[in-house]
Scaffold this active site. Structure first.
Site, PDB file in Angstrom:
ATOM      1  N   LYS A  55       0.218   3.791  -5.521  1.00 57.97           N
ATOM      2  CA  LYS A  55       0.519   5.286  -5.270  1.00 57.97           C
ATOM      3  C   LYS A  55       0.756   5.895  -6.162  1.00 57.97           C
ATOM      4  O   LYS A  55       0.619   7.103  -6.821  1.00 57.97           O
ATOM      5  CB  LYS A  55       0.962   5.970  -4.119  1.00 57.97           C
ATOM      6  CG  LYS A  55       0.702   5.056  -2.390  1.00 57.97           C
ATOM      7  CD  LYS A  55       1.679   5.727  -0.913  1.00 57.97           C
ATOM      8  CE  LYS A  55       2.816   5.247  -0.789  1.00 57.97           C
ATOM      9  NZ  LYS A  55       2.740   3.890  -1.316  1.00 57.97           N
ATOM     10  N   THR A  56       2.183   5.775  -6.382  1.00 62.76           N
ATOM     11  CA  THR A  56       3.018   6.729  -7.861  1.00 62.76           C
ATOM     12  C   THR A  56       2.183   6.563  -9.171  1.00 62.76           C
ATOM     13  O   THR A  56       1.875   7.085 -10.139  1.00 62.76           O
ATOM     14  CB  THR A  56       4.545   6.044  -7.991  1.00 62.76           C
ATOM     15  OG1 THR A  56       5.228   6.376  -6.856  1.00 62.76           O
ATOM     16  CG2 THR A  56       5.258   6.882  -9.587  1.00 62.76           C
ATOM     17  N   ASP A 100       6.257  12.573  -3.528  1.00 61.58           N
ATOM     18  CA  ASP A 100       6.548  11.419  -3.266  1.00 61.58           C
ATOM     19  C   ASP A 100       7.254  11.540  -1.982  1.00 61.58           C
ATOM     20  O   ASP A 100       7.498  13.023  -1.754  1.00 61.58           O
ATOM     21  CB  ASP A 100       7.038  10.736  -3.923  1.00 61.58           C
ATOM     22  CG  ASP A 100       7.400   9.244  -4.235  1.00 61.58           C
ATOM     23  OD1 ASP A 100       5.833   9.052  -3.239  1.00 61.58           O
ATOM     24  OD2 ASP A 100       7.230   8.881  -4.462  1.00 61.58           O
ATOM     25  N   THR A 127       3.684   6.853   3.019  1.00 56.15           N
ATOM     26  CA  THR A 127       3.804   5.623   3.892  1.00 56.15           C
ATOM     27  C   THR A 127       3.144   6.299   4.829  1.00 56.15           C
ATOM     28  O   THR A 127       3.557   5.311   6.142  1.00 56.15           O
ATOM     29  CB  THR A 127       4.612   4.972   3.551  1.00 56.15           C
ATOM     30  OG1 THR A 127       6.088   5.375   4.324  1.00 56.15           O
ATOM     31  CG2 THR A 127       4.977   4.425   2.198  1.00 56.15           C
ATOM     32  N   ARG A 167       3.630  -4.294  -6.673  1.00 52.45           N
ATOM     33  CA  ARG A 167       4.839  -4.664  -7.169  1.00 52.45           C
ATOM     34  C   ARG A 167       5.220  -6.068  -6.476  1.00 52.45           C
ATOM     35  O   ARG A 167       6.233  -6.638  -7.924  1.00 52.45           O
ATOM     36  CB  ARG A 167       5.410  -3.765  -5.953  1.00 52.45           C
ATOM     37  CG  ARG A 167       6.996  -3.745  -5.690  1.00 52.45           C
ATOM     38  CD  ARG A 167       7.876  -2.487  -5.419  1.00 52.45           C
ATOM     39  NE  ARG A 167       7.245  -1.643  -5.662  1.00 52.45           N
ATOM     40  CZ  ARG A 167       7.322  -0.673  -4.738  1.00 52.45           C
ATOM     41  NH1 ARG A 167       7.234   0.383  -4.140  1.00 52.45           N
ATOM     42  NH2 ARG A 167       7.104   1.016  -6.053  1.00 52.45           N
TER      43      ARG A 167
HETATM   44  N1  LIG Z   1      -4.424  -0.809  -8.956  1.00 55.77           N
HETATM   45  C1  LIG Z   1      -3.288  -1.508  -9.589  1.00 55.77           C
HETATM   46  N2  LIG Z   1      -3.334  -2.426 -10.401  1.00 55.77           N
HETATM   47  C2  LIG Z   1      -1.926  -2.554 -11.040  1.00 55.77           C
HETATM   48  N3  LIG Z   1      -0.927  -2.388 -11.437  1.00 55.77           N
HETATM   49  C3  LIG Z   1      -0.749  -2.067  -9.910  1.00 55.77           C
HETATM   50  C4  LIG Z   1      -1.739  -1.752  -9.064  1.00 55.77           C
HETATM   51  N4  LIG Z   1      -0.973  -0.877  -8.083  1.00 55.77           N
HETATM   52  C5  LIG Z   1      -0.055  -1.227  -8.462  1.00 55.77           C
HETATM   53  N5  LIG Z   1       0.487  -2.066  -9.729  1.00 55.77           N
HETATM   54  C6  LIG Z   1       1.708  -1.897  -9.861  1.00 55.77           C
HETATM   55  O1  LIG Z   1       2.803  -2.022  -8.767  1.00 55.77           O
HETATM   56  C7  LIG Z   1       3.740  -1.478  -9.142  1.00 55.77           C
HETATM   57  C8  LIG Z   1       4.235  -0.724  -7.874  1.00 55.77           C
HETATM   58  O2  LIG Z   1       3.149   0.471  -8.036  1.00 55.77           O
HETATM   59  P1  LIG Z   1       3.461   1.685  -7.441  1.00 55.77           P
HETATM   60  O3  LIG Z   1       5.063   2.349  -7.944  1.00 55.77           O
HETATM   61  O4  LIG Z   1       2.335   3.024  -7.999  1.00 55.77           O
HETATM   62  O5  LIG Z   1       3.586   1.692  -6.106  1.00 55.77           O
HETATM   63  P2  LIG Z   1       3.891   3.058  -4.905  1.00 55.77           P
HETATM   64  O6  LIG Z   1       2.606   2.968  -3.565  1.00 55.77           O
HETATM   65  O7  LIG Z   1       3.817   4.772  -5.532  1.00 55.77           O
HETATM   66  O8  LIG Z   1       4.742   2.450  -4.029  1.00 55.77           O
HETATM   67  P3  LIG Z   1       6.093   3.243  -2.852  1.00 55.77           P
HETATM   68  O9  LIG Z   1       5.363   3.810  -1.513  1.00 55.77           O
HETATM   69  O10 LIG Z   1       7.244   2.489  -3.110  1.00 55.77           O
HETATM   70  O11 LIG Z   1       6.778   4.318  -3.425  1.00 55.77           O
HETATM   71  C9  LIG Z   1       3.733  -1.125 -10.533  1.00 55.77           C
HETATM   72  O12 LIG Z   1       5.112  -1.872 -11.745  1.00 55.77           O
HETATM   73  C10 LIG Z   1       2.688  -0.506 -10.458  1.00 55.77           C
HETATM   74  O13 LIG Z   1       2.283  -0.939 -11.981  1.00 55.77           O
HETATM   75 MG   LIG Z   2       5.705   4.872  -5.127  1.00 61.13          MG
END
Ligand SMILES: Nc1ncnc2c1ncn2[C@@H]1O[C@H](COP(=O)(O)OP(=O)(O)OP(=O)(O)O)[C@@H](O)[C@H]1O
Ligand SMILES: [Mg+2]
Length: 359
Positions: free
Chosen positions: A79-80, A124, A173, A232
């Site tokens: 998401k981030t 977020d 989430t 992750r």
């Molecule tokens: N589609 C993707 N392709 C490659 N790497 C990804 C992908 N999605 C996520 N990642 C990797 O996974 C890690 C976590 O992603 P991210 O921080 O965007 O998750 P999030 O959904 O924001 O999690 P949270 O809910 O904990 O904030 C990052 O380091 C990112 O590089």
């Molecule tokens: Mg995030």
């Protein structure tokens, strides 16, 4: 109250888990380097990518600011990362904040009034915003306007303030916790799904390249299969396997190296860790596969009830290894197979096995 959220069971109750979905300190330190920078680099989530691509392209073609976007999905699914990609694709700056950081409507007003035209505001954990801030956000999203309250009590006046058009990207989430009026103000909602093993394999290959680690196809597949559908976790397991490969081998990650490394960390072939397996083990060996009550199961593994319910069970349920029934927790045939055990014979009358007579 929706901002009074519970603490995170993954970092709290069970200590730091190698397969926990929430970012730990080490993740935070390396994630920036591993984040895909544009939609083309973003792996998987085909539907979301296609839809988002259309939304952003159309806005660009119109020379307009993109519609507000809501990203919902489990921790660690991107998401981030996507929020930053949205800003990059729009060639816009991004401002990052979160629901818990906005306690007062005034905090939000200060942020909103300092946005540049076209800027992306990433909010977020949007489900953890305070109520007054949430209400201010409704108007800001819809009319690009806020009422700033000056003074207190009967003398207070609302001063309307025009905002430049901006794109709100909200992440949560828990989409279910968002009040419908807020959910309805997003032009586009992206539901992020868990990733397929082949997609995670690509994530592992890509990250290995960025980290300058040599890995073969089978090695990447081995890590991907244990990553619980979550990029992750895939990146985290990759780092642990890299350590092992450096210390115990020539640094190259093969299937054997990945499997041996993750055996050291007690992450099994399906991504279950020590706690997950302890729960299954007790359910099968002590309670014959259930049904057994949650409290009893928790005592049997020496954990808090909440730990079993919130940390271990969601993945076991998702994997189809455990079912929650009104009569208690029940193991599925897949659970018996996963632990290499034979389920007791079903006591079905008339199956020709003589069960009725206690054979
Ligand atoms: N589609 C993707 N392709 C490659 N790497 C990804 C992908 N999605 C996520 N990642 C990797 O996974 C890690 C976590 O992603 P991210 O921080 O965007 O998750 P999030 O959904 O924001 O999690 P949270 O809910 O904990 O904030 C990052 O380091 C990112 O590089
Ligand atoms: Mg995030």
């Amino acid at each position: 109250m929706n901002w009074d959220d519970t603490t995170d069971p993954d970092t709290d109750a069970a200590g730091e888990r190698l397969v926990g979905p929430v970012a730990d300190r080490e993740d935070q330190a390396v994630e920036a380097a591993l984040r895909p920078k544009d939609l083309g680099e973003f792996i998987g989530q085909e539907k979301v990518r296609e839809q988002l691509d259309l939304v952003l392209r159309a806005a660009r073609a119109r020379g307009a600011t993109a519609d507000h976007v809501l990203l919902s999905g489990a921790p660690g699914l991107g998401k981030t990362t996507l929020s930053m990609i949205i800003a990059a694709e729009m060639g816009a700056p991004i401002r990052i904040t979160s629901g818990p950081a906005i306690q007062h409507a005034g905090d939000l007003a200060a942020i909103l009034s300092s946005l540049q035209e076209g800027e992306v505001l990433f909010l977020d954990e949007i489900h953890r915003m305070s109520r007054p801030a949430e209400e201010m956000l409704y108007m800001a999203m819809e009319d690009f306007r806020v009422d700033v309250i000056v003074g207190k009590g009967p003398g207070a006046t609302a001063i309307p303030l025009e905002l430049p058009p901006f794109t709100l990207v909200g992440a949560t989430t828990r989409a279910g916790l968002l009040p419908p009026p807020l959910r309805d103000r997003f032009g586009f909602t992206a539901h992020m799904e868990f990733y397929e093993p082949t997609e995670l394999e690509r994530v592992v290959h890509r990250s290995a390249g960025l980290l300058d680690v040599e890995i073969d196809t089978a090695g990447a597949a081995e890590i991907a299969g244990r990553s619980r559908g979550t990029p992750r976790i895939a990146n985290r397991l990759l780092r642990r396997v890299r350590d092992y490969a450096q210390v115990k081998a020539d640094g190259v990650i093969t299937r054997e190296i990945a499997a041996a490394a993750l055996a050291v960390y007690e992450v099994d072939a399906r991504g279950l860790d020590r706690l997950d397996r302890a729960v299954l083990d007790a359910l099968l060996k002590l309670f014959g596969g259930g049904p057994v009550g949650l409290s009893t199961l928790a005592v049997a593994v020496g954990e808090e009830r909440e730990t079993v319910e919130e940390v271990a069970e969601p993945f076991l349920v998702r994997e189809g290894l455990l079912a929650r029934t009104p009569r208690g927790r029940v193991a599925t045939p897949a659970a018996w197979a996963h632990l290499g055990l034979t389920p007791p014979r079903a006591h079905t009358p008339g199956n020709g096995q003589g069960d009725l007579f206690g054979a």
